[in-house]
Design a protein around this motif. Structure first.
Motif, PDB file in Angstrom:
ATOM      1  N   THR A  29       0.840  -1.196   0.000  1.00 41.97           N
ATOM      2  CA  THR A  29       0.000   0.000   0.000  1.00 41.97           C
ATOM      3  C   THR A  29       0.877   1.249   0.000  1.00 41.97           C
ATOM      4  O   THR A  29       2.069   1.186   0.321  1.00 41.97           O
ATOM      5  CB  THR A  29      -0.880   0.044   1.264  1.00 41.97           C
ATOM      6  N   ALA A  30       0.247   2.367  -0.331  1.00 42.67           N
ATOM      7  CA  ALA A  30       0.981   3.638  -0.299  1.00 42.67           C
ATOM      8  C   ALA A  30       1.538   3.882   1.101  1.00 42.67           C
ATOM      9  O   ALA A  30       2.690   4.311   1.255  1.00 42.67           O
ATOM     10  CB  ALA A  30       0.072   4.791  -0.724  1.00 42.67           C
ATOM     11  N   ALA A  31       0.722   3.590   2.108  1.00 44.93           N
ATOM     12  CA  ALA A  31       1.173   3.822   3.484  1.00 44.93           C
ATOM     13  C   ALA A  31       2.422   3.005   3.783  1.00 44.93           C
ATOM     14  O   ALA A  31       3.395   3.508   4.366  1.00 44.93           O
ATOM     15  CB  ALA A  31       0.054   3.462   4.467  1.00 44.93           C
ATOM     16  N   ASP A  32       2.421   1.739   3.384  1.00 43.57           N
ATOM     17  CA  ASP A  32       3.596   0.888   3.627  1.00 43.57           C
ATOM     18  C   ASP A  32       4.836   1.449   2.947  1.00 43.57           C
ATOM     19  O   ASP A  32       5.922   1.490   3.523  1.00 43.57           O
ATOM     20  CB  ASP A  32       3.345  -0.538   3.104  1.00 43.57           C
ATOM     21  N   ARG A  33       4.658   1.867   1.689  1.00 35.39           N
ATOM     22  CA  ARG A  33       5.825   2.348   0.950  1.00 35.39           C
ATOM     23  C   ARG A  33       6.338   3.667   1.511  1.00 35.39           C
ATOM     24  O   ARG A  33       7.542   3.874   1.633  1.00 35.39           O
ATOM     25  CB  ARG A  33       5.473   2.490  -0.538  1.00 35.39           C
ATOM     26  N   VAL A  34       5.426   4.554   1.886  1.00 40.39           N
ATOM     27  CA  VAL A  34       5.863   5.816   2.491  1.00 40.39           C
ATOM     28  C   VAL A  34       6.604   5.537   3.800  1.00 40.39           C
ATOM     29  O   VAL A  34       7.667   6.117   4.076  1.00 40.39           O
ATOM     30  CB  VAL A  34       4.657   6.754   2.726  1.00 40.39           C
ATOM     31  N   MET A  35       6.059   4.610   4.584  1.00 37.90           N
ATOM     32  CA  MET A  35       6.742   4.278   5.839  1.00 37.90           C
ATOM     33  C   MET A  35       8.114   3.663   5.571  1.00 37.90           C
ATOM     34  O   MET A  35       9.070   3.913   6.318  1.00 37.90           O
ATOM     35  CB  MET A  35       5.886   3.315   6.674  1.00 37.90           C
TER      36      MET A  35
END
Lengths: 203, 203
Positions: free
Chosen positions: B91-97
């Motif tokens: 997910t975008a959240a995972d990649r940003v993190m």
DNA sequence: AACCGAACTGGAACGTGTTCCTATTATGCA
DNA sequence: TGCATAATAGGAACACGTTCCAGTTCGGTT
């Protein structure tokens, strides 16, 4: 940078000392408002407050300590003025935006002062932890009062989620102010950033 | 604080000048890594880079300009290293993190250097706008690449929402780093703040 | 009232970022 | 190659935050 704290007005014995302390803070405000961070010079503060330079440094161990103490006092006044009436707005987002907008406008009315205070806050190191904590407490209380819309918001234990949102909003607020005082964002940009952040967070 | 920009390596004529410029940047990195903001002293940088003090000031009009230029170079390297492989995460959240975690850990590996760079960035005034913009572009690109999970993220026009989220994340990141370098938050706290912000924003 | 320790004054002095100046060296052009 | 111009070296000088010190004043105690 010195490692001791600024003298708080509580731990100051005599009324004369409390007056001296307040004269110093007032002088710092006046000089900052006139010329910002660079023109708020310690020798000038001492002269205007009618104390010797060494005395100034006994009360506030550095220029940064002094300015962050001023910031703490300003936010304390803002908080007290805020909770005098109920905060308008039907939703938490509306009320938080009201508080942010009102406080931001008030800061923008004195751009030089705000520049001095913001830059001092951002430049402060670990030795200023005490003074910084005072500021953080007031900011958190203001935002929490807005989210809760209740005068006794400080007495109730905030939830984890509320604290998390408050912290993010505070971070965005600070970052926006930094950009504004350094001329990288307009007053309108600050409002827009806060608007966006609150919309994203309190939906 | 001077009002002109640092000399970029493109506008420097001779190879000797480009080498001088890089020697100065390297000296600034070495001295910052050893003793942080306070110990990175202009006279020491000039001596280590084997240039006269006046020359140092011809290349970088202030200590802040120099440090923010270093920060720009560091982020450029980080960005280039990042986009060499696809960013992991579903997910975008995972990649940003992933990006935030990786970059933050890398910064925390050189605490003194990070302290110097972060404080310079926060203390910079309007005259440093050019150097600051370079940093902002790289940060935005990194986060945008993570949200998009695509190497050509920079060529597509980002949506308003994406830009808004990127800005908020960047603000929180910066505020957290400031708190870390000034000893007001632990490395773990930084991770937790970012985690919370991303969770709130990318849900 | 006399005394003692803490606080304050006035000012010199120090460190580091920044500026400035002169002599010297490198660079590009005729 | 010789010259004009810019760039650099070397270092003095300045500004302001900060420290320090000797003398004076203030506040509380006996």
């Amino acid at each position: 940078m010195s490692s001791t704290n600024s003298l708080t007005s509580e731990e100051l014995g005599s009324p004369a000392q409390r007056e001296r302390r307040q004269r110093i803070l007032d002088a710092a405000v006046a000089l900052s408002a006139k010329g910002g961070f660079e023109q708020m010079q310690m020798r000038a503060v001492a002269e205007r407050a009618d104390v010797a330079l060494g005395t100034l440094y006994r009360y506030f161990p550095s220029k940064i300590h002094l300015l962050v103490s001023v910031l703490g006092q300003q936010f304390e006044e803002a908080y007290l003025s805020l909770v005098r009436k109920p905060i308008p707005g039907d939703t938490a987002a509306d009320r938080v935006m009201f508080v942010l907008g009102r406080t931001t406008r008030s800061l923008q009315r004195e751009p030089n002062l705000t520049e001095a205070l913001t830059r001092a806050f951002m430049f402060a190191d670990a030795s200023v932890a005490g003074e910084i904590h005072v500021v953080e407490v007031h900011v958190t209380r203001m935002l929490m009062a807005a989210m809760r819309n209740s005068r006794d918001a400080t007495t109730l234990q905030p939830t984890e989620e509320e604290l998390a949102i408050t912290k993010v909003v505070g971070d965005v607020w600070l970052a926006s102010l930094v950009q504004w005082v350094t001329g990288r964002a307009s007053a309108h940009d600050v409002g827009a950033s806060l608007d966006t952040a609150v919309r994203l967070l309190l939906r």
